[in-house]
Design a protein around this motif. Sequence first.
Motif, PDB file in Angstrom:
ATOM      1  N   ASP A 163       0.831  -1.211   0.000  1.00 13.42           N
ATOM      2  CA  ASP A 163       0.000   0.000   0.000  1.00 13.42           C
ATOM      3  C   ASP A 163       0.873   1.273   0.000  1.00 13.42           C
ATOM      4  OD1 ASP A 163      -1.663   2.090   0.698  1.00 13.42           O
ATOM      5  OD2 ASP A 163      -2.652   1.031   2.360  1.00 13.42           O
ATOM      6  N   GLU A 164       0.632   2.110  -1.018  1.00 16.04           N
ATOM      7  CA  GLU A 164       1.416   3.346  -1.199  1.00 16.04           C
ATOM      8  C   GLU A 164       1.455   4.217   0.058  1.00 16.04           C
ATOM      9  OE1 GLU A 164       3.052   4.858  -3.722  1.00 16.04           O
ATOM     10  OE2 GLU A 164       2.938   3.007  -4.912  1.00 16.04           O
ATOM     11  N   LYS A 165       0.314   4.244   0.768  1.00 20.13           N
ATOM     12  CA  LYS A 165       0.228   5.127   1.938  1.00 20.13           C
ATOM     13  C   LYS A 165       1.239   4.699   3.004  1.00 20.13           C
ATOM     14  CE  LYS A 165      -4.589   5.163   2.061  1.00 20.13           C
ATOM     15  NZ  LYS A 165      -5.071   4.151   1.428  1.00 20.13           N
ATOM     16  N   ILE A 166       1.402   3.392   3.142  1.00 19.60           N
ATOM     17  CA  ILE A 166       2.368   2.885   4.130  1.00 19.60           C
ATOM     18  C   ILE A 166       3.775   3.307   3.703  1.00 19.60           C
ATOM     19  CG2 ILE A 166       3.362   0.814   5.188  1.00 19.60           C
ATOM     20  CD1 ILE A 166       0.696  -0.620   4.713  1.00 19.60           C
ATOM     21  N   ILE A 167       4.058   3.135   2.422  1.00 15.37           N
ATOM     22  CA  ILE A 167       5.409   3.454   1.920  1.00 15.37           C
ATOM     23  C   ILE A 167       5.703   4.942   2.122  1.00 15.37           C
ATOM     24  CG2 ILE A 167       6.887   3.487  -0.130  1.00 15.37           C
ATOM     25  CD1 ILE A 167       5.265   1.088  -1.156  1.00 15.37           C
ATOM     26  N   GLY A 213      -1.023  10.526  18.578  1.00 10.82           N
ATOM     27  CA  GLY A 213      -1.279  10.797  17.162  1.00 10.82           C
ATOM     28  C   GLY A 213      -0.157  10.331  16.247  1.00 10.82           C
ATOM     29  N   LEU A 214       0.577   9.304  16.653  1.00 16.09           N
ATOM     30  CA  LEU A 214       1.729   8.847  15.866  1.00 16.09           C
ATOM     31  C   LEU A 214       1.328   7.714  14.913  1.00 16.09           C
ATOM     32  CD1 LEU A 214       4.295   8.895  18.804  1.00 16.09           C
ATOM     33  CD2 LEU A 214       3.960  10.622  17.011  1.00 16.09           C
ATOM     34  N   PRO A 215       1.889   7.698  13.701  1.00 17.72           N
ATOM     35  CA  PRO A 215       1.483   6.683  12.712  1.00 17.72           C
ATOM     36  C   PRO A 215       1.978   5.280  13.058  1.00 17.72           C
ATOM     37  CG  PRO A 215       3.271   8.018  11.841  1.00 17.72           C
ATOM     38  CD  PRO A 215       2.898   8.627  13.166  1.00 17.72           C
ATOM     39  N   SER A 216       1.147   4.283  12.737  1.00 18.24           N
ATOM     40  CA  SER A 216       1.497   2.911  13.123  1.00 18.24           C
ATOM     41  C   SER A 216       1.021   1.889  12.100  1.00 18.24           C
ATOM     42  CB  SER A 216       0.870   2.590  14.477  1.00 18.24           C
ATOM     43  OG  SER A 216      -0.534   2.757  14.392  1.00 18.24           O
ATOM     44  N   LEU A 217       1.751   0.799  12.095  1.00 20.14           N
ATOM     45  CA  LEU A 217       1.451  -0.333  11.221  1.00 20.14           C
ATOM     46  C   LEU A 217       1.533  -1.602  12.059  1.00 20.14           C
ATOM     47  CD1 LEU A 217       1.543  -1.985   8.446  1.00 20.14           C
ATOM     48  CD2 LEU A 217       4.014  -1.618   8.506  1.00 20.14           C
ATOM     49  N   THR A 218       0.567  -2.502  11.888  1.00 17.81           N
ATOM     50  CA  THR A 218       0.658  -3.810  12.550  1.00 17.81           C
ATOM     51  C   THR A 218       0.939  -4.883  11.516  1.00 17.81           C
ATOM     52  OG1 THR A 218      -0.864  -3.244  14.347  1.00 17.81           O
ATOM     53  CG2 THR A 218      -0.634  -5.571  13.836  1.00 17.81           C
ATOM     54  N   LEU A 219       1.927  -5.722  11.798  1.00 19.91           N
ATOM     55  CA  LEU A 219       2.142  -6.946  11.011  1.00 19.91           C
ATOM     56  C   LEU A 219       1.568  -8.069  11.842  1.00 19.91           C
ATOM     57  CD1 LEU A 219       4.183  -5.294   9.308  1.00 19.91           C
ATOM     58  CD2 LEU A 219       5.662  -7.289   9.329  1.00 19.91           C
ATOM     59  N   THR A 220       0.521  -8.696  11.338  1.00 19.99           N
ATOM     60  CA  THR A 220      -0.140  -9.743  12.118  1.00 19.99           C
ATOM     61  C   THR A 220      -0.635 -10.859  11.223  1.00 19.99           C
ATOM     62  OG1 THR A 220      -1.914 -10.206  13.701  1.00 19.99           O
ATOM     63  CG2 THR A 220      -2.384  -8.559  12.034  1.00 19.99           C
ATOM     64  N   THR A 242      -7.225  -7.170  17.311  1.00 13.36           N
ATOM     65  CA  THR A 242      -7.261  -5.873  17.997  1.00 13.36           C
ATOM     66  C   THR A 242      -6.156  -4.932  17.496  1.00 13.36           C
ATOM     67  OG1 THR A 242      -8.115  -7.032  19.921  1.00 13.36           O
ATOM     68  CG2 THR A 242      -7.282  -4.805  20.290  1.00 13.36           C
ATOM     69  N   LEU A 243      -4.939  -5.422  17.433  1.00 20.85           N
ATOM     70  CA  LEU A 243      -3.832  -4.547  17.006  1.00 20.85           C
ATOM     71  C   LEU A 243      -3.993  -4.117  15.554  1.00 20.85           C
ATOM     72  CD1 LEU A 243      -0.959  -6.397  18.834  1.00 20.85           C
ATOM     73  CD2 LEU A 243      -1.436  -3.980  19.088  1.00 20.85           C
ATOM     74  N   ASP A 261      -3.002   2.264  12.308  1.00 22.08           N
ATOM     75  CA  ASP A 261      -3.429   2.938  11.074  1.00 22.08           C
ATOM     76  C   ASP A 261      -3.441   1.965   9.891  1.00 22.08           C
ATOM     77  OD1 ASP A 261      -3.577   5.398  12.384  1.00 22.08           O
ATOM     78  OD2 ASP A 261      -1.421   5.749  12.099  1.00 22.08           O
ATOM     79  N   TYR A 262      -2.436   1.104   9.847  1.00 21.33           N
ATOM     80  CA  TYR A 262      -2.293   0.205   8.696  1.00 21.33           C
ATOM     81  C   TYR A 262      -2.018  -1.214   9.184  1.00 21.33           C
ATOM     82  CZ  TYR A 262      -1.189   4.826   6.880  1.00 21.33           C
ATOM     83  OH  TYR A 262      -1.226   6.159   6.586  1.00 21.33           O
ATOM     84  N   THR A 263      -2.313  -2.174   8.283  1.00 21.03           N
ATOM     85  CA  THR A 263      -2.031  -3.587   8.594  1.00 21.03           C
ATOM     86  C   THR A 263      -1.370  -4.253   7.396  1.00 21.03           C
ATOM     87  OG1 THR A 263      -3.940  -3.809  10.069  1.00 21.03           O
ATOM     88  CG2 THR A 263      -3.096  -5.839   9.123  1.00 21.03           C
TER      89      THR A 263
END
Length: 359
Positions: free
Chosen positions: A37-41, A121-128, A134-135, A140-142
């Motif tokens: 996903d471009e937004k994550i990059i 308010g910090l950006p975050s990504l979960t790898l699951t 829940t996470l 913000d992103y998965t």
Amino acid sequence: EKGTYPYYMLKEIDDQPTVMRRISQEYTNTLGDAVIDEKIIEKITDSDRIYIVACGTSYNAGWVGKALLERMTHIPVEVHLSSEFGYNMPLLSEKPFFIFLSQSGETADSRQVLVQTNELGLPSLTLTNVAGSTLSREADYTLLLHAGPEIAVASTKAYTAQIAVLAVLAKAVGDNKGNQSSLDFDIAHELSVIAAVMETIIDEKMVISQLVEDYLSTTRNAFYIGRGVDYYVSMEASLKLKEISYIQAEGFAAGELKHGTIALIEEGTPVFGVITDQKTAAHTRGNLKEVESRGAHNFVIALASLAKVTDQLIIPDVYPLLSPLVSIIPTQLIAYFATLQRGYDVDKPRNLAKSVTVE
Ligand code: M6R
């Protein structure tokens, strides 16, 4: 379903080549580019520091992820234990990006950190591995691990899946920044080599079972040592061994052993050396000599180009920073057979639950 397998753990170890191929299919295109996903990059490219937050095996995967992310993206990466980070938060950089690693997506220690980073308010990504966990919902992103259900308490395929997905992510961001180290990294090809090498190791199961009988049948403790990514693998290998076989196992930075822990080496103490990095191979060999002269029973796991004929397990060469994906496989099998030989339940070790939903 574990089908004809005696334990889920063995099935999940065997699943790993398929998982590598699936991750490659899900996250790369026919040109070999990483597809994320471009937004994550963009968010990661825009950050000045990446914070990886996780527990247990996921934390150990995070260290390998740090090596890959720093090489490809040139962004500094910190790796933290969730249970420490939340209550002793380090001074954050100006533009942090958070990556939560969690097979289950339900780990309470990690969630309490995510609650705080969300409040800031910090950006975050979960790898699951679990869509809708829940996470995953609260970040913000998965990115999904696509490892298939992991049932055994001892995590195996989630570890290799996390590293593989982090490698794709590192490539995606590195390519976006135009970094040569990343442009030169042919992730789809490397993952297909990895899958094939994993298969050759898995085919050697019975050799590993015999070695385990020789090395671990009576011992109460054992050490894994290595440097760089081999140290990171040592941490995970020792967690695997201790959590299911109850052998007291520690993973050490090979050079650190002589600063205290070497005092524990006695006649017959098993020491597993992991050697996959050309820069540090000679030094780790030196450390193995030091323990051998104090009675250690050495067991070397080495990549073919760095191996000696006397090494116990020799693994075909793979892309250097991805070596944990293959060097971890014999250590998972070592833990499995040590547990089986001691007559314990491989899938359900005492005192442990699959997902830890209390802090
Ligand atoms: O589901 P998570 O990845 O967040 O779980 C983290 C740890 O609880 C987990 O890796 C644990 O250490 C395993 N039992 C290791 O095999």
